[in-house]
Design an enzyme around this catalytic site. Sequence first.
Site, PDB file in Angstrom:
ATOM      1  N   SER A 131     -21.151 -20.035 -56.412  1.00 20.81           N
ATOM      2  CA  SER A 131     -20.464 -21.184 -56.991  1.00 20.81           C
ATOM      3  C   SER A 131     -19.074 -20.752 -57.445  1.00 20.81           C
ATOM      4  CB  SER A 131     -21.254 -21.711 -58.192  1.00 20.81           C
ATOM      5  OG  SER A 131     -20.499 -22.628 -58.959  1.00 20.81           O
ATOM      6  N   TYR A 144     -25.747 -19.632 -66.467  1.00 22.39           N
ATOM      7  CA  TYR A 144     -25.683 -20.156 -65.097  1.00 22.39           C
ATOM      8  C   TYR A 144     -24.535 -19.508 -64.338  1.00 22.39           C
ATOM      9  CZ  TYR A 144     -24.592 -23.061 -61.119  1.00 22.39           C
ATOM     10  OH  TYR A 144     -24.297 -23.466 -59.854  1.00 22.39           O
TER      11      TYR A 144
END
Length: 244
Positions: A131, A144
């Site tokens: 990401s 995360y």
Amino acid sequence: MPTALITGATAGIGEACVHAFADTGWNVVATGRRTDRLEKLARDNVHTLAFDIRDDAARDAALGALPEGFRDIDLLVNNAGLALGLEPAQQASLSNWKTMIDTNVTSLVSITHRLLPGLIERKGAIINLSSVAATYPYPGGNVYAATKAFVRQFSLDLRADLHGTGVRVTSIEPGMVETEFTLVRTGSQDVSDKLYAGVNPMTGEDIADTILWVATLPPHLNINSLELMPVNQSWQGFAVHRES
């Protein structure tokens, strides 16, 4: 036909990948936890496996029972992952942190290790879903974002270790993609809708098409990492707090 194993195939990018690869003639092993959704993906060249990616025993049993035509994996797409909560670290749930680490890091590493001998034998490929959170910090990203930074670095170091084997490794690093992933993270349809309002975000299909492109490049080419954002997303400067 080559065979791709795609984790987290029951929604979003994973589901879009199943369709993209199957539609172009690949055999696909689609894995996920939700049996009802997997059943909708099944077709002649799509074999579904229902198991929790965190359960090593269930994973190995499922992989060991693959039928002829789906056993030789040429491509592993490590898509399974989740994000829980947007709270700052001091308010976050330790349980959520551990779940993200178990899913995004430990499980990805475990299935990669399990399939690596076959991928080396077949000069295959590994595509890991990281990401932009791996690169750009943001409030509430904490664990995360850290898991996605791990995925990116693991991909690069796999490349180093696999030098000379012919195995290709790529880290795909998307920005804003409108899928149910965001709804799961925020726990609110209203928050999810507001997040994407006016942004024209990427779709699961956008990322799946990119993954298919990477996978079908000539075998002498390797994309090490690939960062994608919608045009309306970029980054901002440093935050500064001033004492009164």
